[in-house]
Enzyme design. Structure first.
Site, PDB file in Angstrom:
ATOM      1  N   SER A 267       0.817  -1.216   0.000  1.00 34.49           N
ATOM      2  CA  SER A 267       0.000   0.000   0.000  1.00 34.49           C
ATOM      3  C   SER A 267       0.854   1.271   0.000  1.00 34.49           C
ATOM      4  CB  SER A 267      -0.951  -0.066   1.188  1.00 34.49           C
ATOM      5  OG  SER A 267      -2.044   0.750   0.941  1.00 34.49           O
ATOM      6  N   HIS A 409      -7.674  -5.576   0.134  1.00 38.71           N
ATOM      7  CA  HIS A 409      -6.441  -4.802   0.267  1.00 38.71           C
ATOM      8  C   HIS A 409      -5.658  -5.319   1.477  1.00 38.71           C
ATOM      9  CE1 HIS A 409      -4.036  -1.209  -0.226  1.00 38.71           C
ATOM     10  NE2 HIS A 409      -4.179  -0.923   1.057  1.00 38.71           N
TER      11      HIS A 409
HETATM   12  C1  GTR Z   1      -5.358   4.532   1.953  1.00 38.64           C
HETATM   13  C2  GTR Z   1      -4.773   5.343   0.846  1.00 38.64           C
HETATM   14  C3  GTR Z   1      -4.061   4.453  -0.139  1.00 38.64           C
HETATM   15  C4  GTR Z   1      -3.191   3.436   0.551  1.00 38.64           C
HETATM   16  C5  GTR Z   1      -3.719   2.949   1.880  1.00 38.64           C
HETATM   17  C6  GTR Z   1      -2.744   2.239   2.784  1.00 38.64           C
HETATM   18  O1  GTR Z   1      -6.097   5.264   2.840  1.00 38.64           O
HETATM   19  O2  GTR Z   1      -5.817   6.031   0.221  1.00 38.64           O
HETATM   20  O3  GTR Z   1      -3.350   5.227  -1.061  1.00 38.64           O
HETATM   21  O4  GTR Z   1      -1.910   3.883   0.668  1.00 38.64           O
HETATM   22  O5  GTR Z   1      -4.267   3.948   2.624  1.00 38.64           O
HETATM   23  O6  GTR Z   1      -1.580   2.619   2.895  1.00 38.64           O
HETATM   24  O7  GTR Z   1      -3.174   1.277   3.427  1.00 38.64           O
END
Ligand code: GTR
Length: 427
Positions: A267, A409
């Site tokens: 991420s 995610h």
């Molecule tokens: C979210 C962000 C993403 C990603 C994520 C993370 O809120 O919008 O770009 O980086 O966090 O790091 O888990």
């Protein structure tokens, strides 16, 4: 009098509606493929040469791209000198005797101040020589990576998070092992790999304080400002920190083969691993897991998270110059397939998750595919997959690798199983 007040009220209402509309536009994420705007991507390289002269052309173009990404997106890292000290704090058996655990204190200093990063390294207990190793930052502190009671609980600023028992911006014992599904240490050492990590907040706390804290404080001349809108944001600072950890590993950790270190991140930390791999060619391979906007996803697709949205939610991640491209991706002088290509000729891995539409899996795939075309021109295999996978849990592991994992995610055992195959190609 009354009339003037009504006029003023109407003016204020119109203004706030306009501001509101602009914000709303920024915040509405598109998830409809048919609404992806038409776009033209900047080329990875223009040269028509082949063979040796193409290799030379790529070296030059690489420098140019690094410069453009620094100037417009991540921000330049400091060029001035600093001191680095890497001291072993302790070591001992871990994972039921399967792993050797080591903890290091990496101290950084300049005339302006000092900063300490704690590095945690696991290597197989029974290895006969130096092992290939993954190096990546973690989100909530080294103690969250494994339940081992010897791991130092971070003293650095922590975001409040009930899941890891962090309150008043302070981490606690309750977080021990909370992120262990993301760091399958046993599986990695069983496969003959090492894994090294540090808390991103040891390098730079993940909140916007005007670029005063963390390693930003060590380099006042390199602080982003109105006069210097091209200086390092937090992601660039994290990437710089990864290079300092590699300094320490290469000089002080004989159990790890310093020439077979793959930089990895999930991420926001996957955006970071791509940038670290781009800026530091000592990383032998580069892995970005669900890195999305600002990582592997093509910005011009404006699918899921967009440049405007990320710069609004996280104003400290990129350099101030990047804000010019809010709702204006088509003017970007770069796009993210070029960032993936900056790993070349080293092996590179882009990974997505099927339910992670916010990170635009198709845009991540496209970057890997386009970067693969550069690898091919360099005489290396391209991405061995032409179309975005129709089903999840599909991928290819090679010099350029990609997979689409089923699910959310995250970074989990499925992802790491592929990364173990990937790192094994480093000789
Ligand atoms: C979210 C962000 C993403 C990603 C994520 C993370 O809120 O919008 O770009 O980086 O966090 O790091 O888990």
């Amino acid at each position: 009098m009354f009339d003037a007040r009504i006029k003023l009220l109407a003016f204020v209402l119109i203004c706030s509606t306009l501001i509101g509309l602009t914000r709303a536009q920024e915040f509405v994420a598109n998830y409809d493929e048919s609404k992806v705007p038409d776009y033209t991507l900047p080329p990875i390289i223009d040269s028509q040469d082949s063979g040796e002269s193409f290799q030379t052309a790529w070296k030059l173009r690489r420098k140019e791209l690094l410069d453009t990404f620094s100037q417009h997106m991540f921000g330049y890292q400091p060029k001035s000198s600093f001191q680095l000290k890497c001291e072993k704090l302790e070591s001992g058996p871990s994972v039921g005797g399967k792993a050797l655990r080591q903890q290091y204190r990496v101290s950084l200093g300049t005339d302006a101040g000092s900063q300490v990063i704690h590095l945690l390294v696991f290597t197989p207990a029974n290895s006969s020589g130096p092992v290939p190793c993954f190096l990546g930052l973690n989100f909530r502190g080294n103690h969250t990576v494994a339940a081992d009671p010897e791991i130092v609980v971070t003293q650095s600023w922590s975001p409040n998070d009930a899941k890891v028992g962090a309150t008043n911006n302070t981490a606690s014992e309750a977080g021990r092992g909370a992120a262990s599904s993301r760091w399958p240490v046993e599986m990695l050492v069983d496969a003959g790999c090492g894994v090294a990590t540090a808390y991103c907040g040891d390098i730079d706390p993940d909140f916007h304080d005007g670029f005063n804290n963390g390693v930003h404080a060590l380099f006042p001349d390199n602080q982003p400002s109105e006069a210097h809108p091209d200086r390092w944001g937090t992601i660039s600072a994290w990437a710089w920190g990864l290079s300092r950890l590699l300094d320490c590993i290469q000089t002080n950790v004989p159990e790890v083969d310093g020439h077979r270190v793959a930089v990895v991140g999930h991420s926001r930390l996957g955006k970071t691993s791509l940038w670290a791999g781009a800026t530091d060619e000592r990383f032998a391979a580069v892995i970005s897991n669900d890195s999305g906007c600002g990582g592997a996803a093509i910005s011009r697709r404006a699918f899921g998270e967009t440049v405007g949205r990320i710069n609004t939610s996280f104003p400290h991640w990129f350099c101030p110059n990047f804000k010019q491209y809010n709702l204006n991706e088509q003017s970007l002088p770069i796009d993210q397939h070029q960032l993936v290509a900056l790993a070349a000729p080293r092996p590179v891995y882009v990974a997505s998750a099927s339910e992670d539409q916010w990170a635009d899996p198709r845009g991540e795939f496209l970057s890997a595919k386009l970067a693969g075309q550069l690898y091919q021109r360099l005489g290396l295999p391209p991405l061995a997959m032409n179309e975005f996978p129709a089903h999840a849990n599909t991928g290819v592991v090679g010099t350029v690798s990609y997979h689409l994992r089923d699910g959310k995610h995250d970074i989990n055992a499925y992802d790491w199983t592929q990364y173990i195959k990937f790192i094994s190609q480093l000789k």
